[in-house]
Design a protein around this motif. Structure first.
Motif, PDB file in Angstrom:
ATOM      1  N   PHE A  90       0.837  -1.200   0.000  1.00  0.00           N
ATOM      2  CA  PHE A  90       0.000   0.000   0.000  1.00  0.00           C
ATOM      3  C   PHE A  90       0.876   1.256   0.000  1.00  0.00           C
ATOM      4  O   PHE A  90       0.658   2.180  -0.784  1.00  0.00           O
ATOM      5  CB  PHE A  90      -0.924  -0.012   1.218  1.00  0.00           C
ATOM      6  CG  PHE A  90      -1.658   1.282   1.428  1.00  0.00           C
ATOM      7  CD1 PHE A  90      -2.732   1.631   0.632  1.00  0.00           C
ATOM      8  CD2 PHE A  90      -1.259   2.165   2.417  1.00  0.00           C
ATOM      9  CE1 PHE A  90      -3.402   2.821   0.819  1.00  0.00           C
ATOM     10  CE2 PHE A  90      -1.921   3.353   2.614  1.00  0.00           C
ATOM     11  CZ  PHE A  90      -2.996   3.688   1.810  1.00  0.00           C
ATOM     12  N   CYS A  91       1.882   1.272   0.885  1.00  0.00           N
ATOM     13  CA  CYS A  91       2.778   2.437   0.959  1.00  0.00           C
ATOM     14  C   CYS A  91       3.554   2.620  -0.342  1.00  0.00           C
ATOM     15  O   CYS A  91       3.721   3.751  -0.816  1.00  0.00           O
ATOM     16  CB  CYS A  91       3.739   2.293   2.135  1.00  0.00           C
ATOM     17  SG  CYS A  91       2.933   2.406   3.738  1.00  0.00           S
ATOM     18  N   LYS A  94       1.134   3.889  -3.016  1.00  0.00           N
ATOM     19  CA  LYS A  94       0.781   5.273  -2.708  1.00  0.00           C
ATOM     20  C   LYS A  94       1.916   6.213  -3.106  1.00  0.00           C
ATOM     21  O   LYS A  94       1.688   7.258  -3.705  1.00  0.00           O
ATOM     22  CB  LYS A  94       0.457   5.408  -1.227  1.00  0.00           C
ATOM     23  CG  LYS A  94      -0.115   6.740  -0.843  1.00  0.00           C
ATOM     24  CD  LYS A  94      -0.704   6.659   0.557  1.00  0.00           C
ATOM     25  CE  LYS A  94      -1.269   7.963   1.011  1.00  0.00           C
ATOM     26  NZ  LYS A  94      -2.442   8.377   0.288  1.00  0.00           N
ATOM     27  N   ASN A  97       2.007   6.506  -6.869  1.00  0.00           N
ATOM     28  CA  ASN A  97       0.922   7.354  -7.361  1.00  0.00           C
ATOM     29  C   ASN A  97       1.245   8.828  -7.158  1.00  0.00           C
ATOM     30  O   ASN A  97       0.968   9.655  -8.034  1.00  0.00           O
ATOM     31  CB  ASN A  97      -0.394   7.001  -6.671  1.00  0.00           C
ATOM     32  CG  ASN A  97      -0.970   5.695  -7.182  1.00  0.00           C
ATOM     33  OD1 ASN A  97      -0.621   5.236  -8.251  1.00  0.00           O
ATOM     34  ND2 ASN A  97      -1.851   5.108  -6.396  1.00  0.00           N
TER      35      ASN A  97
END
Length: 131
Positions: A90-91, A94, A97
């Motif tokens: 997830f990190c 993120k 992105n």
């Protein structure tokens, strides 16, 4: 249609399927995911669990936990490893992105004026000087 023709057609179709970009991207993703899992497992087993063990009076070792004949500790270790892997992914996604958004938001330099625009600007300036 003979068996040999069916096999050749099947193999040609399979080659076409494998050559698609999505399949290759998926294969690369699976390989990188496997390597990333080993990193996350090491993070869990070699860094986080010993640190958590320092915080508890008897040291934290989930793998020895049992409820009757059921070994719950190994399951909890696996769940913790999954959560760490999911959080790390997830990190990472993120951060990627954010990087891509900044790259897209960077204003592009305005294009140079065309020959017609330059000529029209000169005509406009000459008309202003006359009046």
């Amino acid at each position: 249609m003979s068996v040999n023709q069916k096999a050749t057609g099947f193999l040609a179709e399979f080659r076409k399927f494998i050559a698609r970009g999505n399949v290759m991207d998926l294969a690369v993703g699976v390989i990188i995911g496997g390597a990333f899992k080993s990193i996350a497992d090491s993070l869990s087993n070699d860094l986080l669990m010993p640190l958590l063990g320092l915080l508890t009076p008897s040291g934290l070792s989930l793998s020895g936990w049992t409820i009757g004949p059921v070994a719950v500790g190994h399951f909890l270790d696996t769940v913790l490893s999954f959560l760490i892997t999911a959080f790390a992914l997830f990190c990472l996604i993120k951060a990627l992105n954010v990087f891509h958004r900044k790259k897209e938001e960077a204003p592009a330099a305005p294009p140079a004026p065309s020959k017609e625009e330059i000529l029209l600007t000169e005509i406009r300036d000459l008309l202003k000087e006359r009046s």
